[in-house]
Write an enzyme that holds these catalytic residues in place. Structure first.
Site, PDB file in Angstrom:
ATOM      1  N   CYS A  45       0.825  -1.210   0.000  1.00  0.00           N
ATOM      2  CA  CYS A  45       0.000   0.000   0.000  1.00  0.00           C
ATOM      3  C   CYS A  45       0.865   1.268   0.000  1.00  0.00           C
ATOM      4  O   CYS A  45       1.521   1.563  -0.982  1.00  0.00           O
ATOM      5  CB  CYS A  45      -0.981  -0.037   1.165  1.00  0.00           C
ATOM      6  SG  CYS A  45      -2.313   1.174   0.998  1.00  0.00           S
TER       7      CYS A  45
ATOM      8  N   HIS B   1      -3.334  -5.216   0.107  1.00  0.00           N
ATOM      9  CA  HIS B   1      -2.955  -5.591   1.475  1.00  0.00           C
ATOM     10  C   HIS B   1      -3.017  -7.105   1.659  1.00  0.00           C
ATOM     11  O   HIS B   1      -4.029  -7.634   2.141  1.00  0.00           O
ATOM     12  CB  HIS B   1      -3.904  -4.944   2.478  1.00  0.00           C
ATOM     13  CG  HIS B   1      -3.696  -3.489   2.687  1.00  0.00           C
ATOM     14  ND1 HIS B   1      -2.806  -2.978   3.608  1.00  0.00           N
ATOM     15  CD2 HIS B   1      -4.270  -2.419   2.085  1.00  0.00           C
ATOM     16  CE1 HIS B   1      -2.845  -1.658   3.579  1.00  0.00           C
ATOM     17  NE2 HIS B   1      -3.725  -1.290   2.658  1.00  0.00           N
TER      18      HIS B   1
ATOM     19  N   GLU C 269      -1.685  -8.748   3.941  1.00  0.00           N
ATOM     20  CA  GLU C 269      -1.665  -9.052   5.379  1.00  0.00           C
ATOM     21  C   GLU C 269      -3.043  -8.988   6.025  1.00  0.00           C
ATOM     22  O   GLU C 269      -3.214  -9.464   7.155  1.00  0.00           O
ATOM     23  CB  GLU C 269      -0.705  -8.093   6.105  1.00  0.00           C
ATOM     24  CG  GLU C 269      -1.237  -6.708   6.403  1.00  0.00           C
ATOM     25  CD  GLU C 269      -1.266  -5.746   5.226  1.00  0.00           C
ATOM     26  OE1 GLU C 269      -1.559  -4.559   5.445  1.00  0.00           O
ATOM     27  OE2 GLU C 269      -1.010  -6.184   4.086  1.00  0.00           O
TER      28      GLU C 269
END
Length: 238
Positions: free
Chosen positions: A102, A189, A191
């Site tokens: 990001c 993202h 994660e």
């Protein structure tokens, strides 16, 4: 690289403190994601914003640049410090890989000569199928059949011009790897879990009173963040 059981990861939390718990959410997302795929690995967190602390990259297999709530094109001293750190680490310690997501994706692009800008249509909050290039289908074999990977996007800035020496693994400047194979970046993202991604999308939809169906919102199929991060761990030894 050490084996996955001895994996050492440093995460830079690239966002100024505010009245929300955003920083702790970022930490928890990375902690949980890496615990799922490398449960005996070590994950350390660093604050380059207030404490101006950076990891000794020679001690780590992977340095991660997180997302953040600040313009990646700004000239705040701490932002310039992150850009310098990335350039020096990539140049002087090529065995330590760098992963950026990001804001980190945008910052890395800027650090190496790319251009970033605000998203013309405004802030993006969406689960998307991100189309791969030919190089991307080779790099992400799990996604070669579909030609895309699925992840959540949460950003108001984007890469406009890719940096020289970087290869596009996905369309629309969504994912890069450098030609020396030690820097990998995602606009999305990986994660963030599917559960949290779905929650964020539903909250955004409710805020704007759309009340869309799960199909319209794109939360009916799981995201592939852990698959992306598993590929990142494989890449560490390549």
């Amino acid at each position: 690289m050490d084996s996955v059981s001895n994996l050492k990861i440093a995460v830079l939390i690239n966002t100024p403190p505010d009245e929300t718990d955003f920083q702790s959410v970022v930490r928890e997302c990375f902690r949980e994601a890496f615990a799922s795929i490398a449960p005996t690995g070590e994950v350390d967190f660093y604050d380059p914003v207030v404490e101006r602390k950076f990891p000794d990259a020679s001690r780590y297999d992977l340095v991660v640049l997180s997302g953040g709530k600040i313009d990646a094109a700004c000239s705040d001293p701490w932002v310039l410090g992150v850009l310098d750190y990335v350039r020096i680490t990539a140049r002087d310690l090529p065995k330590t890989k760098i992963l950026a997501v990001c804001w980190g994706h945008q910052a890395v692009s800027r650090a190496f000569g790319g251009q970033v800008r605000p998203v013309p249509a405004g802030e993006i909050t969406a689960i998307e199928d991100i189309r791969l290039t030919d190089a991307g289908m080779k790099f992400f074999p799990f996604a070669a059949t579909s030609g895309s990977y699925r992840a959540i996007e949460l950003h108001s800035g984007e890469v406009y011009t890719p940096p020289p020496g970087f290869i596009s693994l996905a369309e629309n400047q969504e994912c890069f790897i450098n030609d020396t194979n030690n820097v990998l970046t995602f606009q999305a993202h990986p994660e963030i879990s599917h559960e949290l991604a779905s929650k964020l999308i539903l909250e955004e939809d409710k805020k704007h009173s759309r009340n869309s169906s799960a199909e319209v919102l794109g939360i009916d199929r799981p995201t592939e963040g852990l698959k992306l991060l598993e590929r990142v761990l494989q890449w560490l030894s390549e």
